[in-house]
Design an enzyme around this catalytic site. Structure first.
Site, PDB file in Angstrom:
ATOM      1  N   ARG A 223       0.853  -1.179   0.000  1.00 57.27           N
ATOM      2  CA  ARG A 223       0.000   0.000   0.000  1.00 57.27           C
ATOM      3  C   ARG A 223       0.894   1.236   0.000  1.00 57.27           C
ATOM      4  NH1 ARG A 223      -3.556  -2.882  -1.449  1.00 57.27           N
ATOM      5  NH2 ARG A 223      -5.620  -3.179  -0.499  1.00 57.27           N
ATOM      6  N   HIS A 271      -1.433   1.051  -9.658  1.00 56.11           N
ATOM      7  CA  HIS A 271      -2.101   0.086  -8.776  1.00 56.11           C
ATOM      8  C   HIS A 271      -2.801  -1.007  -9.585  1.00 56.11           C
ATOM      9  CE1 HIS A 271      -3.891  -0.248  -4.471  1.00 56.11           C
ATOM     10  NE2 HIS A 271      -3.772  -1.445  -5.034  1.00 56.11           N
TER      11      HIS A 271
END
Length: 308
Positions: A223, A271
């Site tokens: 993350r 992502h």
């Protein structure tokens, strides 16, 4: 019973078609078309709606559309409500593909060759065998273990680290803060796959980079909040690190003026390392519904104390 999908709407249409084929007895709906809220028993989300307990008084399972649950504020959820993160073959396979691509790209000096191409430089670099490269995976959950197995098949020297002790056949493993330095000192390439929790925010920082071998590289698929970007840029500029491939940033999308975009030793992707595949995800969701109704353990049930 009603099943609500609250995530990316285009994929929601695919989910609706697949539910119609595989579970026609379930009233499947895509947010905001929720029907009678009292009939909603299952909800799949990226981020839950507000006032979830008041809006859906009979909700029995909250499913996360992704492998992580750091985007969910557990304090707003009823304590009795099971939260299940996504564990499904398609997501795992896509993560393996991305990490293999990233590790192999660094191993075979592809970022250097791209920089040489920009300058129209024709210069061959020595090719090292994979068994001369040490690849450390930080995070030994299901994704981390599958990634390690794939890297081993490519003949890389692999090692792993996790918060608590894990045993993986053929892979040296380390755990806890006391052994983190021993792990990092052996990582020519570090792959970050740990969950995001309060204790792991900012873990990829100056102190961690200083413990890695000089010239090591980073592949970050955890993350964005795991990384301290200024510390990474400092490590790259000093030569402490040689390359970084980042699939996650903070914030997302990465602002146009962020220095990570233009840094010559950084590759940024939006992502996309792993994505939940509707066909296989629905099989996992339906299996969990069956397990729930039969009182069996759920696949991917989140431990709220750990945060994953």
């Amino acid at each position: 019973m009603t099943f609500i999908y609250k995530a990316e709407p285009t994929r929601g249409k695919i989910w609706a078609d697949l539910f119609a084929q595989k579970a026609p007895d379930i009233d499947f709906r895509v947010w905001p078309n929720i029907g009678d809220p009292k009939k909603v028993r299952f909800l799949t989300v990226w981020e839950p709606p507000e006032n979830i307990s008041e809006q859906f008084p009979n909700l029995e399972i909250l499913f996360s559309i992704g492998a992580g649950v750091d985007q969910i504020n557990f304090e707003t959820l009823p304590k009795h409500l099971p939260v299940v993160r996504m564990i499904e073959p398609g997501l795992t396979q896509s993560m393996c593909e991305y990490v293999l691509w990233a590790v192999l790209s660094i191993h075979r000096d592809m970022p250097t060759y791209h920089r040489q191409q920009d300058r129209k430089v024709w210069k061959a670099l020595r090719v090292w065998p994979a068994n001369k490269r040490r690849v450390g995976v930080m995070g030994l959950g299901r994704l981390g273990q599958v990634v390690l197995n794939q890297l081993r098949l490519m003949n890389f020297r692999c090692l792993g680290w996790s918060r608590t002790a894990k045993q993986i056949e053929g892979v040296p493993t380390f755990h806890g803060t006391d052994l983190l330095g021993s792990f990092l000192s052996q990582c020519d390439t570090l792959v970050c796959l740990i969950p995001l929790t309060q204790s792991t925010k900012g873990i990829l920082n100056r102190d961690v980079f200083s413990l890695m071998p000089e010239g090591a590289s980073l592949v970050h698929v955890g993350r964005g909040e795991h990384l301290e970007p200024k510390d990474l840029i400092e490590a790259l500029d000093s030569g402490r690190l040689s390359e970084a491939i980042l699939d996650v940033t903070s914030p997302e999308p990465l602002p146009a003026d962020d220095p990570l975009w233009s840094h010559p030793k950084v590759i940024v992707t939006p992502h996309i390392a792993s994505m939940t595949q509707p066909e296989t995800a629905i099989d996992t969701v339906l299996e969990n519904i069956r397990r729930f109704e039969q009182g069996q353990p759920l696949i991917g049930l989140v431990d709220r104390d750990r945060g994953y």
